[in-house]
Design a protein around this motif. Structure first.
Motif, PDB file in Angstrom:
ATOM      1  N   TYR A  32       0.867  -1.157   0.127  1.00 34.97           N
ATOM      2  CA  TYR A  32      -0.083  -0.058  -0.118  1.00 34.97           C
ATOM      3  C   TYR A  32       0.934   1.401   0.015  1.00 34.97           C
ATOM      4  O   TYR A  32       0.608   2.232  -0.759  1.00 34.97           O
ATOM      5  N   TYR A  33       1.862   1.382   0.871  1.00 36.50           N
ATOM      6  CA  TYR A  33       2.824   2.513   0.948  1.00 36.50           C
ATOM      7  C   TYR A  33       4.195   2.027   0.400  1.00 36.50           C
ATOM      8  O   TYR A  33       4.634   1.226   0.796  1.00 36.50           O
ATOM      9  N   THR A  50       6.009   9.838   0.760  1.00 32.34           N
ATOM     10  CA  THR A  50       5.275   8.453   0.596  1.00 32.34           C
ATOM     11  C   THR A  50       4.164   8.508  -0.666  1.00 32.34           C
ATOM     12  O   THR A  50       3.780   9.682  -0.764  1.00 32.34           O
ATOM     13  N   THR A  52       0.654   6.100  -2.029  1.00 28.65           N
ATOM     14  CA  THR A  52      -0.096   4.966  -1.789  1.00 28.65           C
ATOM     15  C   THR A  52      -0.267   4.218  -2.904  1.00 28.65           C
ATOM     16  O   THR A  52      -0.057   4.797  -4.054  1.00 28.65           O
ATOM     17  N   ARG A  53      -0.926   3.179  -2.867  1.00 32.94           N
ATOM     18  CA  ARG A  53      -1.078   2.302  -3.970  1.00 32.94           C
ATOM     19  C   ARG A  53      -1.967   3.120  -5.088  1.00 32.94           C
ATOM     20  O   ARG A  53      -1.773   3.080  -6.460  1.00 32.94           O
ATOM     21  N   SER A 101       1.325   3.744   7.072  1.00 28.91           N
ATOM     22  CA  SER A 101       2.295   5.212   6.800  1.00 28.91           C
ATOM     23  C   SER A 101       3.264   5.438   7.449  1.00 28.91           C
ATOM     24  O   SER A 101       4.188   6.072   7.376  1.00 28.91           O
TER      25      SER A 101
END
Length: 119
Positions: A32-33, A50, A52-53, A101
């Motif tokens: 995801y991250y 960062t 996310t997907r 996260s």
């Protein structure tokens, strides 16, 4: 187990640009991250950015406007475009993949790539 390999670091003059790449050994679609962190000599590792997907991004406040993170899930690669580089950007840059996260013991990390900003 996913292996992450960073590339693209090097020596650049102040005001210059670099693009870092983080290639994964397997699909990152399930991670995801994805993110970039850096560690300067004598300092703790810190967040750079960062993503996310789905493409939502987060940046360290001091880097907004100069750094851009992106990911290509089809190529299993995450990028960090760094512009207007400053000497204080000198650090080892690490790629991270994880479900949260925040950093956790379950995360994947690359070996790092050195970025040196100097005239």
């Amino acid at each position: 187990q996913v292996q992450l390999v960073e590339s693209g670091g090097g020596l650049v003059q102040p005001g210059g640009s670099l693009r870092l790449s983080c290639a994964a050994s397997a699909s990152i679609f399930t991670i995801y991250y994805m993110g970039w962190y850096r560690q300067a000599p004598g300092k703790q590792r810190e967040l750079v950015a960062t993503i996310t997907r789905g493409g939502s991004t987060n940046y360290a406040d001091s880097l907004k406007g100069r750094f851009t993170i992106s990911r290509d899930n089809a190529k299993n690669t995450v990028y960090l475009q760094m512009n207007n580089l400053k000497p204080e950007d000198t650090a080892v840059y690490y790629c991270r993949g994880g479900s949260n996260s925040y950093v956790s013991a379950l995360d994947y990390w690359g070996q790092g790539t050195q970025v040196t900003v100097s005239s």
